[in-house]
Write a protein that holds these residues in place. Structure first.
Motif, PDB file in Angstrom:
ATOM      1  N   ALA A  34       0.675  -1.225  -0.159  1.00  0.00           N
ATOM      2  CA  ALA A  34       0.106   0.009  -0.086  1.00  0.00           C
ATOM      3  C   ALA A  34       0.788   1.344  -0.136  1.00  0.00           C
ATOM      4  CB  ALA A  34      -0.829  -0.078   1.215  1.00  0.00           C
ATOM      5  N   ASN A  35       2.081   1.381   0.812  1.00  0.00           N
ATOM      6  CA  ASN A  35       2.809   2.378   0.785  1.00  0.00           C
ATOM      7  C   ASN A  35       3.433   2.712  -0.734  1.00  0.00           C
ATOM      8  OD1 ASN A  35       2.284   1.953   3.542  1.00  0.00           O
ATOM      9  ND2 ASN A  35       4.628   2.474   4.114  1.00  0.00           N
ATOM     10  N   THR A  36       3.918   1.608  -1.454  1.00  0.00           N
ATOM     11  CA  THR A  36       4.463   1.813  -2.854  1.00  0.00           C
ATOM     12  C   THR A  36       3.490   2.458  -3.581  1.00  0.00           C
ATOM     13  OG1 THR A  36       5.867  -0.273  -2.185  1.00  0.00           O
ATOM     14  CG2 THR A  36       5.528   0.493  -4.675  1.00  0.00           C
ATOM     15  N   VAL A  37       2.247   1.883  -3.797  1.00  0.00           N
ATOM     16  CA  VAL A  37       1.325   2.465  -4.781  1.00  0.00           C
ATOM     17  C   VAL A  37       0.824   3.797  -4.286  1.00  0.00           C
ATOM     18  CG1 VAL A  37       0.432   0.082  -5.161  1.00  0.00           C
ATOM     19  CG2 VAL A  37      -0.680   1.280  -3.451  1.00  0.00           C
ATOM     20  N   VAL A  38       0.742   4.312  -3.028  1.00  0.00           N
ATOM     21  CA  VAL A  38       0.587   5.755  -2.649  1.00  0.00           C
ATOM     22  C   VAL A  38       1.710   6.450  -3.117  1.00  0.00           C
ATOM     23  CG1 VAL A  38       0.457   7.096  -0.551  1.00  0.00           C
ATOM     24  CG2 VAL A  38      -1.021   5.053  -0.746  1.00  0.00           C
ATOM     25  N   LEU A  39       2.999   5.933  -2.859  1.00  0.00           N
ATOM     26  CA  LEU A  39       4.090   6.738  -3.050  1.00  0.00           C
ATOM     27  C   LEU A  39       4.133   7.010  -4.760  1.00  0.00           C
ATOM     28  CD1 LEU A  39       6.501   5.296  -0.701  1.00  0.00           C
ATOM     29  CD2 LEU A  39       5.680   7.591  -0.374  1.00  0.00           C
ATOM     30  N   LEU A  40       3.806   5.983  -5.516  1.00  0.00           N
ATOM     31  CA  LEU A  40       3.882   5.961  -6.970  1.00  0.00           C
ATOM     32  C   LEU A  40       2.972   6.884  -7.550  1.00  0.00           C
ATOM     33  CD1 LEU A  40       4.637   4.852  -9.383  1.00  0.00           C
ATOM     34  CD2 LEU A  40       3.361   2.914  -9.550  1.00  0.00           C
ATOM     35  N   ALA A  41       1.869   7.026  -6.638  1.00  0.00           N
ATOM     36  CA  ALA A  41       0.829   7.976  -7.166  1.00  0.00           C
ATOM     37  C   ALA A  41       1.106   9.487  -7.397  1.00  0.00           C
ATOM     38  CB  ALA A  41      -0.538   7.676  -6.389  1.00  0.00           C
ATOM     39  N   THR A  42       2.052   9.753  -6.834  1.00  0.00           N
ATOM     40  CA  THR A  42       2.643  11.105  -6.580  1.00  0.00           C
ATOM     41  C   THR A  42       3.775  11.383  -7.989  1.00  0.00           C
ATOM     42  OG1 THR A  42       4.791  10.606  -5.319  1.00  0.00           O
ATOM     43  CG2 THR A  42       2.651  11.344  -4.267  1.00  0.00           C
ATOM     44  N   SER A  43       3.845  10.436  -8.574  1.00  0.00           N
ATOM     45  CA  SER A  43       4.837  10.523  -9.798  1.00  0.00           C
ATOM     46  C   SER A  43       4.382  11.821 -10.829  1.00  0.00           C
ATOM     47  CB  SER A  43       4.848   9.271 -10.712  1.00  0.00           C
ATOM     48  OG  SER A  43       3.663   8.781 -11.181  1.00  0.00           O
ATOM     49  N   SER A  44       2.823  11.982 -10.955  1.00  0.00           N
ATOM     50  CA  SER A  44       2.395  12.596 -11.777  1.00  0.00           C
ATOM     51  C   SER A  44       2.752  14.268 -11.403  1.00  0.00           C
ATOM     52  CB  SER A  44       0.809  12.883 -11.796  1.00  0.00           C
ATOM     53  OG  SER A  44       0.365  12.994 -10.896  1.00  0.00           O
ATOM     54  N   PHE A  45       2.823  14.504 -10.000  1.00  0.00           N
ATOM     55  CA  PHE A  45       3.280  15.737  -9.575  1.00  0.00           C
ATOM     56  C   PHE A  45       4.844  16.031  -9.809  1.00  0.00           C
ATOM     57  CE2 PHE A  45      -0.223  14.496  -6.719  1.00  0.00           C
ATOM     58  CZ  PHE A  45      -1.279  15.076  -7.546  1.00  0.00           C
ATOM     59  N   PHE A  46       5.948  14.939  -9.737  1.00  0.00           N
ATOM     60  CA  PHE A  46       7.222  14.973 -10.025  1.00  0.00           C
ATOM     61  C   PHE A  46       7.265  15.481 -11.376  1.00  0.00           C
ATOM     62  CE2 PHE A  46       7.975  12.580  -5.893  1.00  0.00           C
ATOM     63  CZ  PHE A  46       8.706  13.522  -5.386  1.00  0.00           C
ATOM     64  N   ALA A  47       6.232  14.624 -12.111  1.00  0.00           N
ATOM     65  CA  ALA A  47       6.215  15.036 -13.621  1.00  0.00           C
ATOM     66  C   ALA A  47       5.898  16.477 -14.217  1.00  0.00           C
ATOM     67  CB  ALA A  47       5.364  14.219 -14.518  1.00  0.00           C
ATOM     68  N   ALA A  48       5.205  17.305 -13.232  1.00  0.00           N
ATOM     69  CA  ALA A  48       4.841  18.600 -13.356  1.00  0.00           C
ATOM     70  C   ALA A  48       5.979  19.472 -12.829  1.00  0.00           C
ATOM     71  CB  ALA A  48       3.668  19.100 -12.206  1.00  0.00           C
ATOM     72  N   ILE A  49       6.859  18.884 -12.052  1.00  0.00           N
ATOM     73  CA  ILE A  49       8.143  19.708 -11.318  1.00  0.00           C
ATOM     74  C   ILE A  49       9.151  19.790 -12.406  1.00  0.00           C
ATOM     75  CG2 ILE A  49      10.020  19.709  -9.892  1.00  0.00           C
ATOM     76  CD1 ILE A  49       7.982  18.766  -7.621  1.00  0.00           C
ATOM     77  N   PHE A  50       9.244  18.381 -12.801  1.00  0.00           N
ATOM     78  CA  PHE A  50      10.191  18.199 -13.998  1.00  0.00           C
ATOM     79  C   PHE A  50       9.858  18.951 -15.446  1.00  0.00           C
ATOM     80  CE2 PHE A  50      11.685  14.377 -11.719  1.00  0.00           C
ATOM     81  CZ  PHE A  50      12.599  14.500 -11.439  1.00  0.00           C
ATOM     82  N   SER A  51       8.500  19.142 -15.636  1.00  0.00           N
ATOM     83  CA  SER A  51       8.146  19.742 -16.869  1.00  0.00           C
ATOM     84  C   SER A  51       8.661  21.178 -16.635  1.00  0.00           C
ATOM     85  CB  SER A  51       6.635  19.524 -17.157  1.00  0.00           C
ATOM     86  OG  SER A  51       6.461  18.303 -17.408  1.00  0.00           O
ATOM     87  N   TYR A  52       8.455  21.719 -15.534  1.00  0.00           N
ATOM     88  CA  TYR A  52       8.652  23.199 -15.133  1.00  0.00           C
ATOM     89  C   TYR A  52      10.284  23.310 -15.540  1.00  0.00           C
ATOM     90  CZ  TYR A  52       9.718  27.454 -12.522  1.00  0.00           C
ATOM     91  OH  TYR A  52       9.685  28.752 -12.290  1.00  0.00           O
TER      92      TYR A  52
END
Length: 288
Positions: free
Chosen positions: A95-113
């Motif tokens: 459960a921890n892994t899938v919760v942490l993985l769900a934040t990847s879209s926000f890291f993508a937003a940071i990298f896109s910036y």
């Protein structure tokens, strides 16, 4: 138009629903993480290569060295993501892994910036803050009580890796996604073959679950998700990623009686809420 959008939503939901069984299959395989990574990579490489060849009307080759280097970087990131997921699930609550993985879209937003100079919208900034609060709750719980912080660190690394991968896929949209996934699978298998001496230490039952994962689950899920993007926007597709975050712990609870920690549920709820904060305004605007 409504029928097309409904079709896209059904395909996206079905694809992410199938992906939600990933952590369960890793648990059912019940072997060393390096062994899981090898067979998962090998089977995924073969199945995605077949799928790419059947769905492509012509072969793809990089036009120059720079494009080859960028393509190779994507393959490496995809391979790294595969390994990080498996090892994270093995060393912490799934459960921890899938919760942490769900934040990847926000890291993508940071990298896109940072890399693409794309501005981060206000609702995305709010969503990032909320999701990171959820991450700190999940990570802090493991560090303080359960001692699974190594697996959680791998989960955070997984989210960062996936965020970078999503950004590069956005930048190099002409790269064949299925070929990237296929080659990354073969790369994982090659690395694990070179450094692991436990590859033959596997039962037929474990091999069965890994073959289900590599030959059926991953190709089928990816196919449905890729097809869904033809009918609905990426913002709408991102809403369905919450299915994995919520369903993966449920499958583990139903089949293996693995109950997620209470703080993981709280942190996961914050991450899911953050995803809705980020995606809903874009969907409302698109419909208007």
């Amino acid at each position: 138009m409504k029928d097309i959008k409904v079709q896209g939503m059904i395909l996206a939901a079905l694809g992410v629903f199938i992906i939600s069984f990933d952590a369960l299959l890793v648990r059912l395989a019940n072997v060393d993480a390096s062994v899981i990574s090898f067979y998962r990579g090998l089977f995924m490489g073969i199945s995605m290569l077949i799928l790419w060849r059947r769905s492509s009307s012509k072969s793809w080759l990089p036009v120059n060295k720079i494009e080859f280097m960028n393509f190779s970087l994507l393959v490496i990131l995809s391979a790294l993501g595969t390994c990080l997921f498996v090892f994270s699930v093995k060393y912490t609550a799934a459960a921890n892994t899938v919760v942490l993985l769900a934040t990847s879209s926000f890291f993508a937003a940071i990298f896109s910036y940072l890399l693409l100079k794309e501005k981060i919208k206000k609702q995305t900034v709010i969503a990032i803050v909320v999701s990171f609060v959820g991450v700190f709750i999940v990570f802090g719980n493991s560090f303080t009580f359960t001692g699974n912080y190594i697996g959680d660190l791998l989960g955070i690394a997984l989210a960062i890796t996936m965020g970078m991968e999503l950004t590069l896929f956005r930048k190099y949209g002409h790269f064949p996604t299925m070929l990237v996934i296929s080659l990354s699978g073969f790369l994982v298998a090659t690395v694990m073959f070179a450094f692991s001496d436990k590859l033959l230490d596997i039962s037929l039952e474990s091999l069965f679950w890994l073959s289900i994962m590599g030959f059926i689950q991953i190709p089928l899920a990816m196919y449905f998700i890729f097809i869904s993007t033809k009918y609905i926007t990426s913002a709408e597709v991102s809403l369905f990623t919450t299915i994995e975050t919520t369903m993966a712990p449920i499958w583990l609870w139903l089949f293996l009686s693995e109950i997620p920690p209470k703080m993981t549920i709280i942190g996961g709820a914050l991450v899911i809420f953050a995803i809705f904060i980020n995606a809903l305004p874009s969907i409302i605007k698109k419909r208007k």
